[in-house]
Write a protein that holds these residues in place. Structure first.
Motif, PDB file in Angstrom:
ATOM      1  N   GLY A 133      80.014 148.596 -27.691  1.00 17.19           N
ATOM      2  CA  GLY A 133      80.513 148.634 -29.060  1.00 17.19           C
ATOM      3  C   GLY A 133      80.395 149.981 -29.725  1.00 17.19           C
ATOM      4  N   GLY A 134      80.158 151.044 -28.965  1.00 19.18           N
ATOM      5  CA  GLY A 134      80.049 152.374 -29.546  1.00 19.18           C
ATOM      6  C   GLY A 134      81.405 152.931 -29.927  1.00 19.18           C
ATOM      7  N   THR A 135      81.371 154.041 -30.625  1.00 22.58           N
ATOM      8  CA  THR A 135      82.610 154.661 -31.067  1.00 22.58           C
ATOM      9  C   THR A 135      82.696 156.075 -30.517  1.00 22.58           C
ATOM     10  N   VAL A 136      83.911 156.608 -30.531  1.00 23.72           N
ATOM     11  CA  VAL A 136      84.166 157.967 -30.105  1.00 23.72           C
ATOM     12  C   VAL A 136      85.001 158.627 -31.185  1.00 23.72           C
ATOM     13  N   GLY A 137      84.671 159.852 -31.513  1.00 19.15           N
ATOM     14  CA  GLY A 137      85.503 160.593 -32.448  1.00 19.15           C
ATOM     15  C   GLY A 137      84.765 161.064 -33.685  1.00 19.15           C
ATOM     16  N   LYS A 138      85.571 161.451 -34.647  1.00 19.74           N
ATOM     17  CA  LYS A 138      85.043 162.031 -35.872  1.00 19.74           C
ATOM     18  C   LYS A 138      84.334 160.979 -36.716  1.00 19.74           C
ATOM     19  N   ARG A 139      83.169 161.347 -37.218  1.00 15.89           N
ATOM     20  CA  ARG A 139      82.370 160.435 -38.036  1.00 15.89           C
ATOM     21  C   ARG A 139      82.351 160.863 -39.494  1.00 15.89           C
ATOM     22  N   GLY A 140      82.667 162.121 -39.766  1.00 15.09           N
ATOM     23  CA  GLY A 140      82.654 162.599 -41.134  1.00 15.09           C
ATOM     24  C   GLY A 140      82.750 164.104 -41.206  1.00 15.09           C
ATOM     25  N   GLU A 141      82.915 164.589 -42.423  1.00 15.28           N
ATOM     26  CA  GLU A 141      83.002 166.020 -42.661  1.00 15.28           C
ATOM     27  C   GLU A 141      82.350 166.296 -44.001  1.00 15.28           C
ATOM     28  N   TYR A 142      81.541 167.354 -44.060  1.00 13.10           N
ATOM     29  CA  TYR A 142      80.735 167.630 -45.247  1.00 13.10           C
ATOM     30  C   TYR A 142      80.804 169.092 -45.650  1.00 13.10           C
ATOM     31  N   GLU A 143      80.650 169.331 -46.935  1.00 16.56           N
ATOM     32  CA  GLU A 143      80.407 170.686 -47.417  1.00 16.56           C
ATOM     33  C   GLU A 143      79.036 171.089 -46.873  1.00 16.56           C
ATOM     34  N   VAL A 144      78.827 172.373 -46.638  1.00 20.35           N
ATOM     35  CA  VAL A 144      77.559 172.851 -46.079  1.00 20.35           C
ATOM     36  C   VAL A 144      76.379 172.392 -46.932  1.00 20.35           C
ATOM     37  N   ASP A 145      76.502 172.518 -48.243  1.00 19.84           N
ATOM     38  CA  ASP A 145      75.393 172.161 -49.132  1.00 19.84           C
ATOM     39  C   ASP A 145      75.095 170.664 -49.164  1.00 19.84           C
ATOM     40  N   ALA A 146      76.039 169.841 -48.685  1.00 23.12           N
ATOM     41  CA  ALA A 146      75.845 168.394 -48.713  1.00 23.12           C
ATOM     42  C   ALA A 146      75.109 167.866 -47.482  1.00 23.12           C
ATOM     43  N   VAL A 147      74.954 168.705 -46.470  1.00 17.68           N
ATOM     44  CA  VAL A 147      74.275 168.259 -45.247  1.00 17.68           C
ATOM     45  C   VAL A 147      72.770 168.405 -45.438  1.00 17.68           C
ATOM     46  N   THR A 148      72.107 167.269 -45.443  1.00 16.45           N
ATOM     47  CA  THR A 148      70.650 167.225 -45.590  1.00 16.45           C
ATOM     48  C   THR A 148      70.055 166.575 -44.336  1.00 16.45           C
ATOM     49  N   GLY A 149      68.756 166.611 -44.244  1.00 13.49           N
ATOM     50  CA  GLY A 149      68.085 165.926 -43.149  1.00 13.49           C
ATOM     51  C   GLY A 149      68.414 164.446 -43.133  1.00 13.49           C
ATOM     52  N   ASP A 150      68.537 163.844 -44.316  1.00 18.98           N
ATOM     53  CA  ASP A 150      68.885 162.422 -44.398  1.00 18.98           C
ATOM     54  C   ASP A 150      70.288 162.153 -43.864  1.00 18.98           C
TER      55      ASP A 150
END
Length: 168
Positions: A133-150
């Motif tokens: 049941g896994g997926t392949v492909g793009k999961r999301g795209e973020y602004e640099v400042d929006a990428v956190t450890g969480d």
């Protein structure tokens, strides 16, 4: 030419000059942001993404899986393309560890890569455990400042949960 016409013409030319100056300012800011993006991504990769997925890799390795963190720098390929800088977590689940040296080993990979054109961080996954049941492909795209450890941890946990057949 009448004074009124001169005044009107000066206003039209002045407004046009202001528009040109604004467009040049915006273009300069865009060029500067584009030039600064690689360094911002390297910093993000080093300070946020890599430590978060390394901690997850360590936990997976302690439980008998084979997990590794892979980094890729910006590079040009022989075909004339460009590979973006990225950092990935690759996991070979424990029942498949002995087969990990095979070319088509069962593996799960989640990648955080620099999308230089958009100046964003793209998140994608590859999961050869599709029957789980896994997926392949793009999961999301973020602004640099929006990428956190969480954000990193959430994507990795979601990918592993799907691959290992957990709740969706």
């Amino acid at each position: 030419m009448k004074d009124e016409a001169k005044t009107q013409l000066k206003k039209i030319i002045g407004d046009y000059d202001e528009k040109l100056a604004e467009l040049e300012r915006l273009d300069k800011a865009k060029r500067e942001a584009h030039a600064a993006f690689p360094a911002r991504f390297v910093s993000l990769k080093t300070e946020i993404i890599q430590p978060a997925i390394q901690e997850i890799a360590d936990m997976l390795n302690e439980r008998g899986h084979v997990a590794s963190v892979r980094e890729q720098e910006d590079s040009s390929t022989a075909e004339g393309g460009v590979k973006s800088a990225a950092v990935s977590l690759r996991v070979v689940p424990k029942p498949f560890v002995l087969k990990a040296t095979e070319v088509n080993a069962i593996a799960i990979e989640i990648t955080f890569s620099a999308n230089r054109a958009e100046r964003k961080v793209a998140v994608s996954s590859t999961n050869t455990m599709i029957n789980h049941g896994g997926t392949v492909g793009k999961r999301g795209e973020y602004e640099v400042d929006a990428v956190t450890g969480d954000v990193v941890t959430t994507h990795v946990i979601q990918t592993l949960s799907e691959a290992f057949g957990g709740p969706k």
